[in-house]
Write a protein that holds these residues in place. Structure first.
Motif: not given
Length: 428
Positions: A250-255
């Protein structure tokens, strides 16, 4: 009528008139008086002809149409023709002078260098761009051999080989030049120079942008694909591991989402199809919104203060919020816990100023001039830890360009930074 007849008929009539007068005097007073009258008349005509010949010789020394004599007899027609010829010549000369002045003005304004040489490469003329590109000075170097003025081995080889169908690329005087020689007439050659330094820099920036964007996108995609492969393989994961994997994905997708949004924002700001939509901006409300976002990002780890003592402005509220928000979020990301961040809006007389001052880690002077470049990072590892995209200051720069503003940066390592936005002094 034939020009010869126009000359001879009056001349014959004058001779007949002289002979008739002399004959009458001969008949009345005798042959001596008759011959004397004829001689005096012929001498008078000869004196007139010599006088006009003298005036013609004087005029030929300075052949100006306004100085041409009127003439008498056949000389009237002669001077009339000379006047017409000289007037036409002066008109053509004036036209040529005007065109030459226009040509020189155009060559002076031309961004490419142009130098004219003879068949043995002696410099005859060059424009200011050629002087700048090649280090020439027309007044000093005129009449000198170009190969003695431009002592570059590649240029000398280009001249010797004579393969002028292809341009030559030179690194000269810290500039990248594209040089080509164009032969014209029988004894002239044109040396054309084009400064490709900026084009080369832009192309390098484009390559770096593509490489950096690909790298920034590849990292989160690698993480997400790796976890998806683990999940699709049927490997049993305990709840804690699965939760950690989902959170990281999720963090990488938001990034990736933030990166793509910033890239699209930059593209819109640079597009001529996306004009600035100016409106009255409530700066006080805008500053408070930016401060609230900074506090939310800080999570209570920093002391964020504001001060507003300036006028409202005309501009795009959305773009200014994006620019101011990027500066404030950068201050939060690069200020250690417990630090102070002050956001201010003032009017210093020359125009309104927005400033973000922090007590963060600071920036070394060698990096400041490059901070607004896309994906430029002072500390790459720290930038990724703070979830920055590397495009924030590039967005700030383009927003300010659209609003006629400027960005100045003052920083000292270990003592903090000040990012100051100056906008034009037009009030709403």
């Amino acid at each position: 009528m034939n020009p010869n007849l126009l000359f001879w008929i009056p001349a014959l009539l004058r001779m007949i008139f002289i002979l008739a007068g002399a004959s009458i005097v001969w008949w009345l007073f005798g042959p001596v008086y008759g011959l004397a009258v004829a001689l005096i008349a012929v001498m008078a005509l000869l004196f007139i002809q010599l006088s006009y010949l003298s005036q013609l010789g004087v005029w030929l020394e300075d052949p100006h149409s306004s100085k041409l004599p009127d003439g008498w007899g056949s000389w009237t027609e002669i001077f009339s023709r000379l006047y017409r010829l000289r007037r036409d010549d002066e008109r053509h000369q004036a036209d040529l002078t005007e065109w030459l002045a226009r040509f020189r003005q155009a060559m002076h304004l031309l961004p490419d260098g142009v130098a004219i040489m003879d068949d043995v490469l002696f410099l005859e003329w060059c424009n200011p761009a050629a002087e700048k590109h090649l280090g020439l000075t027309l007044e000093r170097d005129k009449g000198m051999r170009v190969t003695n003025l431009i002592r570059h081995p590649d240029f000398i080889d280009y001249i010797i080989l004579g393969r002028y169908d292809q341009p030559l690329t030179l690194s000269l005087r810290d500039r990248k030049l594209i040089v080509q020689i164009i032969p014209f007439e029988n004894r002239r050659q044109i040396l054309v120079t084009h400064d490709a330094t900026e084009t080369d820099r832009i192309e390098e920036m484009r390559r770096d942008f593509i490489a950096n964007a690909s790298h920034e996108l590849r990292t989160p995609l690698t993480v997400i694909v790796g976890f998806l492969e683990i999940a699709s393989s049927g490997t049993a994961l305990d709840p804690a591991t699965r939760e950690a994997h989902l959170k990281l994905m999720t963090d990488q997708a938001h990034r990736m989402q933030r990166l793509i949004e910033d890239m699209l924002t930059l593209s819109r700001l640079e597009s001529i199809d996306y004009p600035l939509r100016s409106e009255q901006v409530d700066v006080k409300a805008l500053i408070e919104e930016v401060a609230q976002e900074a506090r939310a990002l800080s999570g209570g780890k920093h002391q964020v203060s504001t001060s507003v003592d300036g006028p409202d402005v005309m501009g795009s509220a959305e773009e200014l919020r994006s620019a101011f928000g990027n500066l404030a979020s950068n201050a939060v990301r690069y200020t250690p816990e417990g630090g102070r961040i002050h956001i201010s809006w003032t009017n210093n007389g020359g125009g309104p100023q927005f400033a973000v001052t922090d007590t963060g880690i600071g920036i070394d002077q060698q990096h400041i001039s490059r901070l607004t470049e896309r994906f430029y990072r002072v500390d790459k590892s720290r930038s990724r830890e703070t979830q920055g995209t590397g495009l924030g200051l590039a967005i700030v720069k383009h927003v300010l360009l659209r609003h006629g503003g400027t960005l100045s940066i003052k920083s000292e390592p270990g003592k903090g930074s000040s990012f100051i936005v100056s906008l034009p002094g037009t009030k709403a």
